[in-house]
Design a protein around this motif. Sequence first.
Motif, PDB file in Angstrom:
ATOM      1  N   LEU A  15      -9.123  -8.018   6.829  1.00 14.40           N
ATOM      2  CA  LEU A  15      -9.399  -7.447   5.504  1.00 14.40           C
ATOM      3  C   LEU A  15      -9.450  -5.921   5.568  1.00 14.40           C
ATOM      4  CD1 LEU A  15     -10.117  -7.891   2.534  1.00 14.40           C
ATOM      5  CD2 LEU A  15     -12.511  -8.077   3.211  1.00 14.40           C
ATOM      6  N   LEU A  16     -10.104  -5.383   6.597  1.00 10.40           N
ATOM      7  CA  LEU A  16     -10.177  -3.927   6.739  1.00 10.40           C
ATOM      8  C   LEU A  16      -8.792  -3.334   6.985  1.00 10.40           C
ATOM      9  CD1 LEU A  16     -13.377  -3.587   8.959  1.00 10.40           C
ATOM     10  CD2 LEU A  16     -13.146  -2.930   6.568  1.00 10.40           C
ATOM     11  N   PHE A  17      -7.971  -4.015   7.796  1.00 11.59           N
ATOM     12  CA  PHE A  17      -6.620  -3.524   8.075  1.00 11.59           C
ATOM     13  C   PHE A  17      -5.773  -3.508   6.808  1.00 11.59           C
ATOM     14  CE2 PHE A  17      -2.177  -4.511   9.210  1.00 11.59           C
ATOM     15  CZ  PHE A  17      -1.885  -3.381   9.949  1.00 11.59           C
ATOM     16  N   LEU A  18      -5.829  -4.596   6.037  1.00 14.73           N
ATOM     17  CA  LEU A  18      -5.050  -4.661   4.795  1.00 14.73           C
ATOM     18  C   LEU A  18      -5.531  -3.620   3.784  1.00 14.73           C
ATOM     19  CD1 LEU A  18      -4.669  -8.535   4.368  1.00 14.73           C
ATOM     20  CD2 LEU A  18      -2.957  -6.898   5.185  1.00 14.73           C
ATOM     21  N   SER A  19      -6.824  -3.395   3.738  1.00 12.48           N
ATOM     22  CA  SER A  19      -7.371  -2.373   2.838  1.00 12.48           C
ATOM     23  C   SER A  19      -6.877  -0.986   3.233  1.00 12.48           C
ATOM     24  CB  SER A  19      -8.898  -2.414   2.857  1.00 12.48           C
ATOM     25  OG  SER A  19      -9.379  -3.667   2.438  1.00 12.48           O
ATOM     26  N   PHE A  20      -6.860  -0.716   4.544  1.00 15.29           N
ATOM     27  CA  PHE A  20      -6.375   0.577   5.026  1.00 15.29           C
ATOM     28  C   PHE A  20      -4.898   0.762   4.688  1.00 15.29           C
ATOM     29  CE2 PHE A  20      -4.149   2.802   8.491  1.00 15.29           C
ATOM     30  CZ  PHE A  20      -4.686   4.067   8.318  1.00 15.29           C
ATOM     31  N   ILE A  21      -4.087  -0.281   4.946  1.00 16.91           N
ATOM     32  CA  ILE A  21      -2.655  -0.183   4.648  1.00 16.91           C
ATOM     33  C   ILE A  21      -2.436   0.025   3.146  1.00 16.91           C
ATOM     34  CG2 ILE A  21      -0.475  -1.462   4.634  1.00 16.91           C
ATOM     35  CD1 ILE A  21      -1.242  -0.433   7.362  1.00 16.91           C
ATOM     36  N   GLY A  22      -3.202  -0.715   2.311  1.00 14.70           N
ATOM     37  CA  GLY A  22      -3.060  -0.558   0.864  1.00 14.70           C
ATOM     38  C   GLY A  22      -3.429   0.844   0.397  1.00 14.70           C
ATOM     39  N   ALA A  23      -4.543   1.372   0.916  1.00 11.92           N
ATOM     40  CA  ALA A  23      -4.955   2.728   0.536  1.00 11.92           C
ATOM     41  C   ALA A  23      -3.939   3.758   1.005  1.00 11.92           C
ATOM     42  CB  ALA A  23      -6.328   3.024   1.126  1.00 11.92           C
ATOM     43  N   TRP A  24      -3.422   3.568   2.202  1.00 16.15           N
ATOM     44  CA  TRP A  24      -2.396   4.473   2.735  1.00 16.15           C
ATOM     45  C   TRP A  24      -1.146   4.447   1.849  1.00 16.15           C
ATOM     46  CZ3 TRP A  24       0.222   3.486   8.149  1.00 16.15           C
ATOM     47  CH2 TRP A  24       1.113   4.534   8.423  1.00 16.15           C
ATOM     48  N   HIS A  25      -0.724   3.250   1.468  1.00 19.02           N
ATOM     49  CA  HIS A  25       0.474   3.103   0.628  1.00 19.02           C
ATOM     50  C   HIS A  25       0.287   3.789  -0.727  1.00 19.02           C
ATOM     51  CE1 HIS A  25       4.074   1.347  -1.089  1.00 19.02           C
ATOM     52  NE2 HIS A  25       3.359   0.816  -2.067  1.00 19.02           N
ATOM     53  N   LEU A  26      -0.858   3.570  -1.346  1.00 17.44           N
ATOM     54  CA  LEU A  26      -1.109   4.184  -2.649  1.00 17.44           C
ATOM     55  C   LEU A  26      -1.211   5.702  -2.543  1.00 17.44           C
ATOM     56  CD1 LEU A  26      -3.711   1.649  -4.110  1.00 17.44           C
ATOM     57  CD2 LEU A  26      -1.298   1.898  -4.743  1.00 17.44           C
ATOM     58  N   ALA A  27      -1.834   6.177  -1.475  1.00 18.09           N
ATOM     59  CA  ALA A  27      -2.011   7.624  -1.317  1.00 18.09           C
ATOM     60  C   ALA A  27      -0.678   8.338  -1.129  1.00 18.09           C
ATOM     61  CB  ALA A  27      -2.926   7.913  -0.132  1.00 18.09           C
ATOM     62  N   THR A  28       0.260   7.707  -0.434  1.00 15.65           N
ATOM     63  CA  THR A  28       1.545   8.364  -0.177  1.00 15.65           C
ATOM     64  C   THR A  28       2.544   8.158  -1.308  1.00 15.65           C
ATOM     65  OG1 THR A  28       2.226   6.398   1.102  1.00 15.65           O
ATOM     66  CG2 THR A  28       1.324   8.262   2.327  1.00 15.65           C
ATOM     67  N   ARG A  29       2.213   7.322  -2.287  1.00 15.29           N
ATOM     68  CA  ARG A  29       3.095   7.146  -3.445  1.00 15.29           C
ATOM     69  C   ARG A  29       2.863   8.188  -4.513  1.00 15.29           C
ATOM     70  NH1 ARG A  29       3.309   1.554  -6.238  1.00 15.29           N
ATOM     71  NH2 ARG A  29       4.921   2.703  -7.355  1.00 15.29           N
ATOM     72  N   SER A  30       1.745   8.915  -4.406  1.00 16.55           N
ATOM     73  CA  SER A  30       1.401   9.874  -5.453  1.00 16.55           C
ATOM     74  C   SER A  30       2.422  11.007  -5.483  1.00 16.55           C
ATOM     75  CB  SER A  30       0.011  10.452  -5.194  1.00 16.55           C
ATOM     76  OG  SER A  30      -0.023  11.121  -3.949  1.00 16.55           O
ATOM     77  N   THR A  31       2.599  11.559  -6.647  1.00 11.22           N
ATOM     78  CA  THR A  31       3.531  12.668  -6.833  1.00 11.22           C
ATOM     79  C   THR A  31       2.775  13.879  -7.348  1.00 11.22           C
ATOM     80  OG1 THR A  31       4.038  11.908  -9.078  1.00 11.22           O
ATOM     81  CG2 THR A  31       5.486  11.142  -7.303  1.00 11.22           C
ATOM     82  N   GLY A  32       3.310  15.029  -7.032  1.00  6.13           N
ATOM     83  CA  GLY A  32       2.697  16.282  -7.477  1.00  6.13           C
ATOM     84  C   GLY A  32       3.672  17.099  -8.287  1.00  6.13           C
ATOM     85  N   THR A  33       3.312  18.311  -8.564  1.00 10.08           N
ATOM     86  CA  THR A  33       4.149  19.189  -9.375  1.00 10.08           C
ATOM     87  C   THR A  33       5.333  19.680  -8.554  1.00 10.08           C
ATOM     88  OG1 THR A  33       2.831  21.090  -8.717  1.00 10.08           O
ATOM     89  CG2 THR A  33       2.182  19.955 -10.739  1.00 10.08           C
ATOM     90  N   THR A  34       6.426  19.925  -9.243  1.00  6.85           N
ATOM     91  CA  THR A  34       7.621  20.460  -8.604  1.00  6.85           C
ATOM     92  C   THR A  34       7.889  21.858  -9.130  1.00  6.85           C
ATOM     93  OG1 THR A  34       9.039  19.476 -10.294  1.00  6.85           O
ATOM     94  CG2 THR A  34       8.620  18.169  -8.334  1.00  6.85           C
ATOM     95  N   ALA A  35       8.632  22.604  -8.371  1.00  9.38           N
ATOM     96  CA  ALA A  35       8.938  23.975  -8.756  1.00  9.38           C
ATOM     97  C   ALA A  35      10.435  24.142  -8.907  1.00  9.38           C
ATOM     98  CB  ALA A  35       8.407  24.950  -7.712  1.00  9.38           C
ATOM     99  N   ALA A  36      10.837  24.999  -9.839  1.00  9.07           N
ATOM    100  CA  ALA A  36      12.252  25.304 -10.028  1.00  9.07           C
ATOM    101  C   ALA A  36      12.729  26.174  -8.875  1.00  9.07           C
ATOM    102  CB  ALA A  36      12.461  26.014 -11.359  1.00  9.07           C
TER     103      ALA A  36
END
Length: 279
Positions: A15-36
């Motif tokens: 359960l802890l491993f799956l939680s870590f993988i899920g949190a890692w996946h969600l954290a790296t899917r986030s997007t930020g601002t882009t610049a021209a």
Amino acid sequence: MAKSLTLRAALVSILLFLSFIGAWHLATRSTGTTAAMSPEYAKLMGLTATQGKSAMPGPLDVGAKLWEHLKRPFYDNGPNDKGLGIQLGYSIARVMAGYLLAVVVAIPLGFLIGMSPLMSKALDPFIQVLKPISPLAWMPLALYTIKDSGLSAIFVIFICSIWPMLLNTVFGVASVRKEWVNVARTLEVGTVRRAFTVILPAAAPTILTGMRISIGIAWLVIVAAEMLVGGTGIGYFVWNEWNNLSIVNVIIAILAIGVVGMVLDQILAQFTRLVTFPE
């Protein structure tokens, strides 16, 4: 009861491993601002700047790259392009060479110190001075005198491995019950035979605990040593992939270091259990 506890512990670990993988996946899917920026500059900056994607690879990226390494672990395309299995093999060989040299020196010397109060007092100042020195502090001197990076790394492993084994051997030998030793003396058992038939079996769990500590320290130090000397090994692999900005390979190397360290530790732990008996 023990099986139930093991099963529950395994479920919690999963359960802890799956939680870590899920949190890692969600954290790296986030997007930020882009610049021209100009197209040429955008090619240099990559997806992190042009599309706002996370610079940290996600678990799917690491898993795909790990599968590539597992399919070809022993390829050799030149000095800076070797398979993960080859790099781990070099590191394990260096660790085993330095570690076994430390075993050959530390355990007999520990028996001598543990059985002789005179030698204990005579050698204690030298041990107390040498023990706190960082193993990597010996690397420049080793490179200067030995003039070989591989042998220098083995020497550093020897230096870092010897102290836990030596001190645990001394403690184990000195802590053997006096009545057992006195009975052996009463039966006129010689010193060498007494060491092997009485003291060694009684001190074996403590000695192996020191060996277990030493193998963990040796595996920690080899990574740093190989970063300094370069050439081959998992430490050099980490440093080389960082220079190539391949964070995926750095993460895979960290995972491999952890798995190999766990395997080495469990091997010594199993030997410790084999020589430990309830009184």
